[in-house]
Design an enzyme around this catalytic site. Structure first.
Site, PDB file in Angstrom:
ATOM      1  N   THR A 153       0.839  -1.197   0.000  1.00 30.42           N
ATOM      2  CA  THR A 153       0.000   0.000   0.000  1.00 30.42           C
ATOM      3  C   THR A 153       0.874   1.246   0.000  1.00 30.42           C
ATOM      4  OG1 THR A 153      -1.797  -1.113   1.174  1.00 30.42           O
ATOM      5  CG2 THR A 153      -1.731   1.295   1.300  1.00 30.42           C
ATOM      6  N   ARG A 234      -3.378  -3.343  12.410  1.00 31.90           N
ATOM      7  CA  ARG A 234      -4.689  -3.985  12.606  1.00 31.90           C
ATOM      8  C   ARG A 234      -5.654  -3.015  13.300  1.00 31.90           C
ATOM      9  NH1 ARG A 234      -2.519  -8.335  14.937  1.00 31.90           N
ATOM     10  NH2 ARG A 234      -1.958  -9.146  12.876  1.00 31.90           N
ATOM     11  N   ILE A 329     -30.088  -1.522  -0.305  1.00 33.35           N
ATOM     12  CA  ILE A 329     -31.010  -0.406  -0.060  1.00 33.35           C
ATOM     13  C   ILE A 329     -31.043   0.539  -1.258  1.00 33.35           C
ATOM     14  CG2 ILE A 329     -31.337   1.692   1.328  1.00 33.35           C
ATOM     15  CD1 ILE A 329     -30.359   0.048   3.752  1.00 33.35           C
ATOM     16  N   GLU A 355      -4.030  -7.223   7.006  1.00 31.25           N
ATOM     17  CA  GLU A 355      -3.561  -7.253   8.408  1.00 31.25           C
ATOM     18  C   GLU A 355      -4.063  -8.485   9.155  1.00 31.25           C
ATOM     19  OE1 GLU A 355      -1.344  -5.286   8.672  1.00 31.25           O
ATOM     20  OE2 GLU A 355      -1.870  -3.802   7.187  1.00 31.25           O
TER      21      GLU A 355
END
Length: 374
Positions: A153, A234, A329, A355
């Site tokens: 990332t 995490r 929805i 993670e």
């Protein structure tokens, strides 16, 4: 005009609503976060506010950091992911670096002048760190790193990498500047979720780093350094997952209030009310679990490790569930980039994997049941 500093949930929400929410879907389609947002995040002090003031941080406590990352996750999981990996590297430097390394990197990490990324996963090794094949060989001058890291990332944009590699005796954590000869970055594009997080595959070909690039005492990394770094990552992912649930709730409540079916607002239908009530409940429950994990971190209590596992498991599972319900929805509109719920749906799936996958989390949490039996 200078962006106001983020110091708590309220100021974080103001920043997110002003600078992230209006643009998140466009960034998702473009596949990257613009430099302008990175600059504004720097001005707001978002990158590493938990660092001590002497290094340019704000000494922010972990409970507040979780609230800030939740708000950012509510706006854009890709931006929150960039904060996550930068947080992991910055915390590791603060905890395990030498005084000289802290002086070198601390101010730049706190200000965002240098952005960090976390290099652990490989093409053949993800949550199972025993499968790491990247090597760091000690020489008379320092270390030589060889291997490939994947799913990094922020790898396209980072200035320094926290690289986990196998040494002769254990797994070591190394600080490797991006401009070091032998470091090659290949963008990973067209992914399912967190599409603007600028993922990359990083190859290290005979990359030479100085001896001081190794963080922490020799032999400690596999246990102490890696455990602490992943725990903080995490925690941030758990916070971002709470943000996704909250984002789904706000988007669904707004849509159900204005959308009519048979001349009545969608929100008046009992089945829609049931979905919204579950979102409210799970958002609050996940937020409480996150706050408990943060409180234990601030207290220096080792119980925070399990509390964070539980918070991340519950919040990521809730995010995936309610992102699916949010699309339901919205009906066909939920499939389009005109509403954020399609992005929430794709990003939520990522939260169940990164993670530590939810399967690994469940096995880890199950061990707690055995410890708590009479």
């Amino acid at each position: 005009m200078t962006t106001s500093r983020v110091t708590d949930r309220r100021s974080a929400r103001e920043f997110v609503d002003a600078h992230i929410v209006p643009h998140a879907d466009a960034w998702d389609l473009d596949g990257r976060v613009p430099e302008d947002l990175i600059r504004k995040a720097s001005e707001a002090g978002l990158w590493a506010p938990f660092l001590p003031e002497q290094y340019g941080g704000a000494g922010m406590d972990m409970v507040t950091l979780g609230e800030v990352h939740e708000e950012v996750g509510r706006g854009c999981s890709s931006v929150r992911s960039l904060l996550t990996v930068h947080t992991m590297l910055s915390w590791t430097v603060q905890r395990w670096a030498t005084p000289a390394q802290r002086e070198q990197w601390g101010p730049a990490l706190a200000s965002g002048a240098a952005l960090g990324a976390f290099c652990l996963s490989e093409p053949g090794a993800g949550s199972d760190t025993s499968g790491i094949t990247t090597t760091a060989t000690e020489t008379d001058r320092g270390w030589v790193i060889n291997g490939t890291k994947k799913w990094t990332t922020g790898g396209q944009r980072a200035d320094v990498f926290l690289v986990f590699a196998r040494t002769a005796s254990s797994i070591g954590a190394f600080l490797v500047p991006k401009d070091t000869p032998g470091v090659r970055v290949r963008p990973i594009e067209e992914i399912l979720g967190t599409r603007a997080s600028m993922l990359a595959e990083i190859t290290f070909a005979d990359v030479e780093v100085e001896r001081e690039a190794l963080l922490g005492p020799s032999g400690f990394t596999a246990g102490m350094v890696l455990t602490g770094t992943l725990d903080l990552g995490r925690y941030s992912v758990a916070a971002g997952s709470v943000g996704i649930v909250q984002g789904c709730l706000e988007a669904s409540a707004a849509y159900a209030a204005k959308r009519e079916v048979g001349g009545k607002p969608l929100r008046d239908l009992p089945l829609i009310q049931a979905k919204l009530s579950d979102m409210v409940t799970d958002a609050r429950a996940a937020r409480l679990l996150l706050a408990e994990a943060g409180r234990l971190k601030d207290a220096g209590d080792s119980a925070t490790l399990m509390a964070t596992w539980i918070a991340k498991y519950f919040a990521s599972t809730a995010a995936a569930k309610h992102a699916s319900e949010a699309v339901q929805i919205h009906g066909a509109n939920g499939f389009t980039p005109d509403y954020p719920v399609a992005r929430f749906y794709r990003d939520a799936k990522v939260m169940e994997i990164i993670e530590g996958s939810n399967e690994i989390q469940r096995m880890t949490i199950a061990g707690q049941a055995d410890r708590e039996k009479p």
